[in-house]
Design a protein around this motif. Structure first.
Motif, PDB file in Angstrom:
ATOM      1  N   GLN A   1      42.969   0.441   5.592  1.00 22.37           N
ATOM      2  CA  GLN A   1      43.903  -0.239   6.501  1.00 22.37           C
ATOM      3  C   GLN A   1      45.344  -0.059   6.054  1.00 22.37           C
ATOM      4  OE1 GLN A   1      42.167  -4.151   6.474  1.00 22.37           O
ATOM      5  NE2 GLN A   1      40.727  -3.680   8.122  1.00 22.37           N
ATOM      6  N   LYS A   2      45.555   0.048   4.740  1.00 25.11           N
ATOM      7  CA  LYS A   2      46.911   0.284   4.237  1.00 25.11           C
ATOM      8  C   LYS A   2      47.427   1.646   4.689  1.00 25.11           C
ATOM      9  CE  LYS A   2      46.505  -2.357  -0.090  1.00 25.11           C
ATOM     10  NZ  LYS A   2      46.434  -2.232  -1.572  1.00 25.11           N
ATOM     11  N   ILE A   3      46.590   2.674   4.584  1.00 26.64           N
ATOM     12  CA  ILE A   3      47.085   4.021   4.892  1.00 26.64           C
ATOM     13  C   ILE A   3      47.146   4.286   6.396  1.00 26.64           C
ATOM     14  CG2 ILE A   3      46.440   5.010   2.673  1.00 26.64           C
ATOM     15  CD1 ILE A   3      43.957   6.230   3.975  1.00 26.64           C
ATOM     16  N   VAL A   4      46.297   3.617   7.185  1.00 28.87           N
ATOM     17  CA  VAL A   4      46.377   3.848   8.632  1.00 28.87           C
ATOM     18  C   VAL A   4      47.538   3.065   9.247  1.00 28.87           C
ATOM     19  CG1 VAL A   4      43.925   4.375   8.858  1.00 28.87           C
ATOM     20  CG2 VAL A   4      44.711   2.035   9.236  1.00 28.87           C
ATOM     21  N   SER A   5      47.875   1.930   8.598  1.00 29.50           N
ATOM     22  CA  SER A   5      48.961   1.113   9.134  1.00 29.50           C
ATOM     23  C   SER A   5      50.320   1.520   8.584  1.00 29.50           C
ATOM     24  CB  SER A   5      48.711  -0.367   8.824  1.00 29.50           C
ATOM     25  OG  SER A   5      48.797  -0.592   7.428  1.00 29.50           O
ATOM     26  N   GLY A   6      50.277   2.228   7.454  1.00 28.54           N
ATOM     27  CA  GLY A   6      51.527   2.648   6.826  1.00 28.54           C
ATOM     28  C   GLY A   6      52.163   1.571   5.993  1.00 28.54           C
TER      29      GLY A   6
END
Length: 205
Positions: A199-204
């Motif tokens: 979720q961190k990498i998809v949300s930025g």
């Protein structure tokens, strides 16, 4: 009167013994579960391999992900640059690694769940002699058993060094859309932790 008193004492004693037995069973199960979780976190089941919390593992968080080009299990040349601008979950695994096979179905699930946000899951097989028919058959069997359909690349035994050396498998790196490593997990991390990192990498964030 006396019989009633004795009977009451017996009932109390039996109740106390029953409570103690249940309490001991619960405590033992909790201890076993905790021990199992700890073992899975650092487990390496390759004959002759070792793993411990003291294993030197480079912290690559905040650093650019090393770019590589490898051949997939289907013979296609794939570069990390092919996924430029997309969040990437990069997972190093091997057929002899039992914890690897625990989390691979999770990653397949996440690949589908976060496909709309561009998530790309890439597995890199770290088996030695992966070109041999025997190892190829083992890789195929693992992919079938785990239901994995995401990209699987065959390591050149050099990529692992670029990611800090891989004394312990599985090793997973979470790369954001800018090509930066946001999080990493060495050993089997809980499923919830893996999804939180995704979720961190998809949300930025």
């Amino acid at each position: 009167m006396r019989n009633a008193l004795v009977g009451g004492i017996i009932v109390v004693v039996v109740a106390v013994l029953a409570w103690a037995g249940i309490h001991n069973v619960k405590a033992r199960r909790a201890a076993e579960a905790d021990a199992k979780n700890r073992q899975m976190t650092i487990s390496v089941d390759k004959p002759g391999a070792s793993a411990s919390m003291d294993s030197p593992v480079a912290d690559l968080r905040g650093k650019p992900a090393a770019v590589f080009t490898l051949t997939s299990n289907t013979g296609k040349r794939v570069s990390l640059n092919d996924y430029k601008g997309k969040p990437v979950l990069l997972n190093f695994w091997a057929t002899w690694c039992t914890p690897c096979k625990v989390e691979m179905p999770w990653f397949e699930e996440f690949q589908k769940k976060y496909a709309a946000q561009g998530l790309q899951v890439v597995g890199i097989n770290e088996d030695e002699d992966a070109k041999s028919p025997e190892i190829k058959a083992q890789i195929k069997k693992v992919l079938e058993n785990t239901g994995v359909d995401y990209t699987i690349l065959m390591s050149d035994q050099k990529v692992g060094n670029a990611y800090g050396g891989l004394d312990v498998l599985p090793a997973t790196f979470y790369i954001d859309r800018n090509g930066k490593i946001v999080a990493q997990a060495i050993g089997l991390a809980p499923k919830e932790e893996a999804e939180a990192n995704i979720q961190k990498i998809v949300s930025g964030s």
